[in-house]
Design a protein around this motif. Structure first.
Motif, mmCIF file in Angstrom:
data_model
loop_
_atom_site.group_PDB
_atom_site.id
_atom_site.type_symbol
_atom_site.label_atom_id
_atom_site.label_comp_id
_atom_site.label_asym_id
_atom_site.label_seq_id
_atom_site.Cartn_x
_atom_site.Cartn_y
_atom_site.Cartn_z
ATOM 1 N N ILE A 20 14.940 -14.468 -53.507
ATOM 2 C CA ILE A 20 14.009 -13.456 -54.007
ATOM 3 C C ILE A 20 12.634 -14.080 -54.236
ATOM 4 C CG2 ILE A 20 14.533 -13.707 -56.467
ATOM 5 C CD1 ILE A 20 14.335 -10.639 -56.644
ATOM 6 N N ILE A 21 12.597 -15.373 -54.568
ATOM 7 C CA ILE A 21 11.324 -16.072 -54.763
ATOM 8 C C ILE A 21 10.557 -16.125 -53.445
ATOM 9 C CG2 ILE A 21 10.257 -18.266 -55.458
ATOM 10 C CD1 ILE A 21 11.603 -16.586 -57.740
ATOM 11 N N ASP A 22 11.264 -16.365 -52.348
ATOM 12 C CA ASP A 22 10.615 -16.345 -51.035
ATOM 13 C C ASP A 22 10.120 -14.942 -50.702
ATOM 14 O OD1 ASP A 22 10.793 -19.065 -49.734
ATOM 15 O OD2 ASP A 22 12.870 -18.782 -50.348
ATOM 16 N N ASP A 23 10.946 -13.932 -50.972
ATOM 17 C CA ASP A 23 10.550 -12.555 -50.681
ATOM 18 C C ASP A 23 9.275 -12.180 -51.427
ATOM 19 O OD1 ASP A 23 12.845 -12.398 -49.135
ATOM 20 O OD2 ASP A 23 14.001 -11.336 -50.668
ATOM 21 N N ILE A 24 9.223 -12.519 -52.704
ATOM 22 C CA ILE A 24 8.053 -12.187 -53.519
ATOM 23 C C ILE A 24 6.815 -12.902 -52.989
ATOM 24 C CG2 ILE A 24 6.988 -12.495 -55.802
ATOM 25 C CD1 ILE A 24 9.830 -12.027 -56.983
ATOM 26 N N THR A 25 6.937 -14.188 -52.714
ATOM 27 C CA THR A 25 5.769 -14.951 -52.285
ATOM 28 C C THR A 25 5.329 -14.614 -50.866
ATOM 29 O OG1 THR A 25 7.192 -16.840 -51.718
ATOM 30 C CG2 THR A 25 6.150 -16.850 -53.894
ATOM 31 N N ILE A 26 6.249 -14.252 -49.996
ATOM 32 C CA ILE A 26 5.865 -13.817 -48.642
ATOM 33 C C ILE A 26 5.024 -12.554 -48.732
ATOM 34 C CG2 ILE A 26 6.762 -12.789 -46.512
ATOM 35 C CD1 ILE A 26 9.112 -14.830 -46.735
ATOM 36 N N ASP A 27 5.435 -11.628 -49.595
ATOM 37 C CA ASP A 27 4.735 -10.347 -49.727
ATOM 38 C C ASP A 27 3.447 -10.424 -50.530
ATOM 39 O OD1 ASP A 27 6.762 -9.153 -48.275
ATOM 40 O OD2 ASP A 27 7.796 -8.355 -50.046
ATOM 41 N N ASN A 28 3.338 -11.374 -51.463
ATOM 42 C CA ASN A 28 2.215 -11.367 -52.404
ATOM 43 C C ASN A 28 1.265 -12.547 -52.309
ATOM 44 O OD1 ASN A 28 2.780 -8.962 -54.333
ATOM 45 N ND2 ASN A 28 4.764 -9.938 -53.983
ATOM 46 N N CYS A 29 1.725 -13.662 -51.792
ATOM 47 C CA CYS A 29 0.848 -14.850 -51.718
ATOM 48 C C CYS A 29 1.373 -15.816 -50.668
ATOM 49 C CB CYS A 29 0.738 -15.516 -53.080
ATOM 50 S SG CYS A 29 2.316 -15.934 -53.867
ATOM 51 N N SER A 30 1.392 -15.373 -49.444
ATOM 52 C CA SER A 30 1.968 -16.197 -48.377
ATOM 53 C C SER A 30 1.222 -17.521 -48.203
ATOM 54 C CB SER A 30 2.008 -15.426 -47.064
ATOM 55 O OG SER A 30 0.702 -15.032 -46.688
ATOM 56 N N ASP A 31 -0.083 -17.542 -48.481
ATOM 57 C CA ASP A 31 -0.838 -18.792 -48.362
ATOM 58 C C ASP A 31 -0.379 -19.817 -49.397
ATOM 59 O OD1 ASP A 31 -1.900 -17.034 -50.298
ATOM 60 O OD2 ASP A 31 -3.874 -17.986 -50.213
ATOM 61 N N VAL A 32 -0.121 -19.369 -50.623
ATOM 62 C CA VAL A 32 0.381 -20.261 -51.673
ATOM 63 C C VAL A 32 1.776 -20.751 -51.285
ATOM 64 C CG1 VAL A 32 1.168 -20.353 -54.080
ATOM 65 C CG2 VAL A 32 -0.995 -19.228 -53.509
ATOM 66 N N ARG A 33 2.616 -19.853 -50.801
ATOM 67 C CA ARG A 33 3.968 -20.222 -50.383
ATOM 68 C C ARG A 33 3.918 -21.265 -49.274
ATOM 69 N NH1 ARG A 33 7.542 -18.853 -46.317
ATOM 70 N NH2 ARG A 33 9.735 -18.999 -46.910
ATOM 71 N N ASP A 34 3.089 -21.018 -48.252
ATOM 72 C CA ASP A 34 2.991 -21.949 -47.127
ATOM 73 C C ASP A 34 2.555 -23.334 -47.586
ATOM 74 O OD1 ASP A 34 3.731 -19.879 -45.446
ATOM 75 O OD2 ASP A 34 1.686 -19.488 -44.728
ATOM 76 N N GLU A 35 1.579 -23.390 -48.496
ATOM 77 C CA GLU A 35 1.118 -24.681 -48.997
ATOM 78 C C GLU A 35 2.196 -25.365 -49.841
ATOM 79 O OE1 GLU A 35 -0.959 -28.002 -49.331
ATOM 80 O OE2 GLU A 35 -1.463 -26.322 -48.017
ATOM 81 N N ALA A 36 2.936 -24.591 -50.616
ATOM 82 C CA ALA A 36 4.029 -25.159 -51.407
ATOM 83 C C ALA A 36 5.094 -25.747 -50.486
ATOM 84 C CB ALA A 36 4.640 -24.095 -52.323
ATOM 85 N N LEU A 37 5.429 -25.033 -49.416
ATOM 86 C CA LEU A 37 6.435 -25.537 -48.469
ATOM 87 C C LEU A 37 5.984 -26.854 -47.850
ATOM 88 C CD1 LEU A 37 7.492 -22.231 -46.634
ATOM 89 C CD2 LEU A 37 8.601 -23.364 -48.584
ATOM 90 N N ARG A 38 4.696 -26.933 -47.483
ATOM 91 C CA ARG A 38 4.160 -28.175 -46.904
ATOM 92 C C ARG A 38 4.192 -29.307 -47.931
ATOM 93 N NH1 ARG A 38 0.812 -24.725 -44.079
ATOM 94 N NH2 ARG A 38 -0.764 -24.623 -45.708
ATOM 95 N N SER A 39 3.721 -29.022 -49.132
ATOM 96 C CA SER A 39 3.630 -30.062 -50.169
ATOM 97 C C SER A 39 5.000 -30.559 -50.608
ATOM 98 C CB SER A 39 2.885 -29.520 -51.391
ATOM 99 O OG SER A 39 1.569 -29.172 -51.056
ATOM 100 N N LEU A 40 5.971 -29.663 -50.643
ATOM 101 C CA LEU A 40 7.305 -30.012 -51.131
ATOM 102 C C LEU A 40 8.260 -30.402 -50.006
ATOM 103 C CD1 LEU A 40 7.624 -27.180 -53.792
ATOM 104 C CD2 LEU A 40 6.917 -29.566 -54.138
ATOM 105 N N ASP A 41 7.813 -30.240 -48.771
ATOM 106 C CA ASP A 41 8.606 -30.599 -47.596
ATOM 107 C C ASP A 41 9.972 -29.907 -47.609
ATOM 108 O OD1 ASP A 41 9.038 -31.845 -45.145
ATOM 109 O OD2 ASP A 41 9.972 -33.610 -46.083
#
Length: 148
Positions: A116-137
């Motif tokens: 659900i955290i992915d669903d929320i961030t994809i819909d509301n802040c995909s740029d933040v999600r993408d950067e978090a995925l990169r930073s956290l590998d």
């Protein structure tokens, strides 16, 4: 001890305490319903209704709560870049657990479905999600959540 670390530990302790209260409340509901087989039938039906009600209520995460998650995650991105993936993943857990613990219904929803955290961030802040995925590998935020 650094002030930021102390604050993070306090937040983690508060989240664990809230999770324990939610867990004990759920256990208390099931163990309190004992008795005749007629009561047992009622008991079997009651948790299903409760779970359904909780899931339905959990679907009503407000836009404000979703934005708060995005803000909370966004505020940590620089720290995660500096700390690296291993420490940063711990930070992800603290951010999500703190956010979810603010509402027992959201906490339950995240426990039942971390994606659900992915669903929320994809819909509301995909740029933040993408950067978090990169930073956290990590391939998705759900896979970085270990405390749920």
């Amino acid at each position: 001890m650094k002030p930021g670390l102390r604050s993070s530990r306090r937040a983690a302790a508060a989240v664990l305490g809230a999770a324990a209260v939610v867990g004990l409340a759920a256990c208390g509901t099931d163990s309190a319903n004992t008795g005749s087989s007629a009561s047992l039938t009622s008991t079997t039906t009651a948790p299903v209704t409760t779970t359904t009600d909780a899931a339905a209520a959990g679907d009503t995460i407000t836009d404000q709560q979703k934005q708060q998650l995005c803000t909370d995650l966004g505020e940590q991105l620089q720290e995660w870049r500096i700390q690296g993936p291993t420490l940063g993943r711990g930070g992800l857990n603290i951010v999500v657990q703190t956010w979810a613990a603010q509402s027992g219904v959201i906490n339950l929803q995240v426990v039942q479905n971390r994606s659900i955290i992915d669903d929320i961030t994809i819909d509301n802040c995909s740029d933040v999600r993408d950067e978090a995925l990169r930073s956290l590998d990590i391939p998705d935020l759900a896979s970085g959540l270990v405390g749920f």
